[in-house]
Design an enzyme around this catalytic site. Structure first.
Site, PDB file in Angstrom:
ATOM      1  N   LYS A   1     -11.776   1.611 -10.144  1.00 50.29           N
ATOM      2  CA  LYS A   1     -11.287   1.324  -8.791  1.00 50.29           C
ATOM      3  C   LYS A   1     -12.359   0.459  -8.131  1.00 50.29           C
ATOM      4  O   LYS A   1     -13.288   0.979  -7.481  1.00 50.29           O
ATOM      5  CB  LYS A   1     -11.074   2.634  -8.023  1.00 50.29           C
ATOM      6  CG  LYS A   1     -10.531   2.475  -6.616  1.00 50.29           C
ATOM      7  CD  LYS A   1      -9.034   2.292  -6.591  1.00 50.29           C
ATOM      8  CE  LYS A   1      -8.511   2.316  -5.156  1.00 50.29           C
ATOM      9  NZ  LYS A   1      -7.062   2.059  -5.099  1.00 50.29           N
TER      10      LYS A   1
ATOM     11  N   GLU B   1      -7.491  -0.291 -11.073  1.00 50.84           N
ATOM     12  CA  GLU B   1      -6.500  -0.156 -10.007  1.00 50.84           C
ATOM     13  C   GLU B   1      -6.930  -0.917  -8.762  1.00 50.84           C
ATOM     14  O   GLU B   1      -8.052  -0.764  -8.280  1.00 50.84           O
ATOM     15  CB  GLU B   1      -6.301   1.321  -9.654  1.00 50.84           C
ATOM     16  CG  GLU B   1      -5.263   1.542  -8.572  1.00 50.84           C
ATOM     17  CD  GLU B   1      -5.311   2.951  -7.996  1.00 50.84           C
ATOM     18  OE1 GLU B   1      -5.003   3.095  -6.798  1.00 50.84           O
ATOM     19  OE2 GLU B   1      -5.662   3.900  -8.724  1.00 50.84           O
TER      20      GLU B   1
ATOM     21  N   THR C   1       0.847  -1.179   0.000  1.00 49.94           N
ATOM     22  CA  THR C   1       0.000   0.000   0.000  1.00 49.94           C
ATOM     23  C   THR C   1       0.888   1.236   0.000  1.00 49.94           C
ATOM     24  O   THR C   1       2.073   1.179   0.363  1.00 49.94           O
ATOM     25  CB  THR C   1      -0.930  -0.003   1.238  1.00 49.94           C
ATOM     26  OG1 THR C   1      -1.899   1.035   1.091  1.00 49.94           O
ATOM     27  CG2 THR C   1      -0.150   0.210   2.520  1.00 49.94           C
ATOM     28  N   GLU C   2       0.334   2.360  -0.441  1.00 47.82           N
ATOM     29  CA  GLU C   2       1.056   3.635  -0.483  1.00 47.82           C
ATOM     30  C   GLU C   2       2.339   3.568  -1.312  1.00 47.82           C
ATOM     31  O   GLU C   2       3.388   4.060  -0.904  1.00 47.82           O
ATOM     32  CB  GLU C   2       1.381   4.109   0.948  1.00 47.82           C
ATOM     33  CG  GLU C   2       0.161   4.357   1.836  1.00 47.82           C
ATOM     34  CD  GLU C   2      -0.748   5.450   1.308  1.00 47.82           C
ATOM     35  OE1 GLU C   2      -0.235   6.416   0.698  1.00 47.82           O
ATOM     36  OE2 GLU C   2      -1.983   5.327   1.475  1.00 47.82           O
TER      37      GLU C   2
ATOM     38  N   ASP D   1      -8.705   8.650  -4.721  1.00 42.03           N
ATOM     39  CA  ASP D   1      -8.039   7.959  -5.832  1.00 42.03           C
ATOM     40  C   ASP D   1      -9.028   7.672  -6.963  1.00 42.03           C
ATOM     41  O   ASP D   1      -8.711   7.855  -8.143  1.00 42.03           O
ATOM     42  CB  ASP D   1      -7.418   6.647  -5.350  1.00 42.03           C
ATOM     43  CG  ASP D   1      -6.271   6.871  -4.383  1.00 42.03           C
ATOM     44  OD1 ASP D   1      -5.758   8.006  -4.314  1.00 42.03           O
ATOM     45  OD2 ASP D   1      -5.882   5.910  -3.693  1.00 42.03           O
TER      46      ASP D   1
ATOM     47  N   SER E   1     -11.316   2.098   0.282  1.00 41.09           N
ATOM     48  CA  SER E   1     -11.641   2.536   1.638  1.00 41.09           C
ATOM     49  C   SER E   1     -10.943   3.875   1.860  1.00 41.09           C
ATOM     50  O   SER E   1     -10.067   4.264   1.100  1.00 41.09           O
ATOM     51  CB  SER E   1     -11.185   1.502   2.671  1.00 41.09           C
ATOM     52  OG  SER E   1      -9.821   1.194   2.521  1.00 41.09           O
TER      53      SER E   1
ATOM     54  N   LYS F   1       0.118   3.746  -6.645  1.00 44.28           N
ATOM     55  CA  LYS F   1      -0.637   3.092  -7.718  1.00 44.28           C
ATOM     56  C   LYS F   1      -1.486   4.089  -8.499  1.00 44.28           C
ATOM     57  O   LYS F   1      -1.537   4.031  -9.728  1.00 44.28           O
ATOM     58  CB  LYS F   1      -1.533   1.993  -7.143  1.00 44.28           C
ATOM     59  CG  LYS F   1      -0.784   0.770  -6.632  1.00 44.28           C
ATOM     60  CD  LYS F   1      -1.730  -0.361  -6.252  1.00 44.28           C
ATOM     61  CE  LYS F   1      -2.701   0.023  -5.159  1.00 44.28           C
ATOM     62  NZ  LYS F   1      -2.026   0.354  -3.872  1.00 44.28           N
ATOM     63  N   THR F   2      -2.154   4.995  -7.799  1.00 47.03           N
ATOM     64  CA  THR F   2      -3.010   5.960  -8.482  1.00 47.03           C
ATOM     65  C   THR F   2      -2.171   6.932  -9.303  1.00 47.03           C
ATOM     66  O   THR F   2      -2.523   7.274 -10.439  1.00 47.03           O
ATOM     67  CB  THR F   2      -3.872   6.732  -7.467  1.00 47.03           C
ATOM     68  OG1 THR F   2      -4.650   5.812  -6.707  1.00 47.03           O
ATOM     69  CG2 THR F   2      -4.808   7.704  -8.172  1.00 47.03           C
TER      70      THR F   2
END
Length: 227
Positions: A38, A117, A12-13, A55, A42, A16-17
């Site tokens: 997407k 994504e 995560t982080e 995102d 969350s 990706k976006t």
């Protein structure tokens, strides 16, 4: 039918976006009509009476065709926690058929390419024993891996690629995103990744400010995806 790529990350982080938006912009430059998807998000805010994710809004804004938000993001949850936990708290079930139906609706448009994504890394749990990767496998989607350049990324990248290929999917390409501007020996790590990853290299995203990221272009090479 629109060609669809699934964008996942080593964790995560990892941007990706940021990378998905860059891929969408490059595709538009190549003359493609693109849509962003997407499936699960969350960390959403109540906007105009419905939960929306930053995102997913980015992907909606970058899309070539104007569609309702819900078509870009069918599952949206308020707390910024693992989606399967957020869904359980909300009394909802993240159903794979609904995710599949959402992609089908996007493919019924005039889009040439769709970039879906993921959330978190490759093996994202959805609850009830299901993973988002189960849907990607069922759709036989080619995968693009975003490698977040930071300590440990070589291990994370190789294990992610191993899992994706073990699931019988094609790795269409990978992108290196410099998420840690102060990563020690960045160039050496980047060289090692390029040597060890046997998949098309689509580009290297530098560490950019938020304003620079808004207009970032020219870092993605779509040639391997156009074949």
């Amino acid at each position: 039918m629109a060609k669809t790529f699934f964008v996942t990350g080593t964790d995560t982080e990892v941007g990706k976006t940021f990378v998905t938006r860059a891929l969408m912009r490059a595709a538009k430059e190549a003359g493609k009509q693109v849509l962003g998807y997407k499936p699960v998000a969350s960390g959403c805010e109540l906007i105009d009476g419905s939960l929306k994710n930053e995102d997913a809004l980015t992907l909606q804004a970058e899309s070539s065709i104007k569609l309702p938000y819900a078509m870009h993001n069918p599952f949206a949850f308020a707390p910024a926690i693992a989606p399967h936990i957020a869904a359980e708290q909300a009394g909802e079930v993240i159903a794979l058929p609904r995710i599949a139906e959402g992609l089908t609706r996007l493919r019924e448009t005039t889009a040439d390419w769709i970039f879906a994504e993921g959330a978190g890394g490759w093996r994202l749990p959805l609850g009830q024993g299901h993973f988002l990767s189960d849907w990607v496998k069922k759709e036989h989607l080619p995968v693009i891996l975003v490698v977040g350049a930071r300590l440990g990324c070589i291990n994370h990248a190789l294990l992610s690629l191993e899992a994706i290929r073990h699931d019988g999917l094609v790795v269409a390409g990978w992108v290196l995103n410099r998420v840690d501007a102060h990563m020690s020996h960045y160039e050496e790590n980047a060289a090692t990744l390029k040597q060890l990853i046997s998949a098309p290299f689509l580009g290297e995203m530098p560490r950019l400010t938020e304003d620079e990221a808004e207009t970032a272009e020219g870092f993605i090479d779509l040639a391997p995806l156009l074949k």
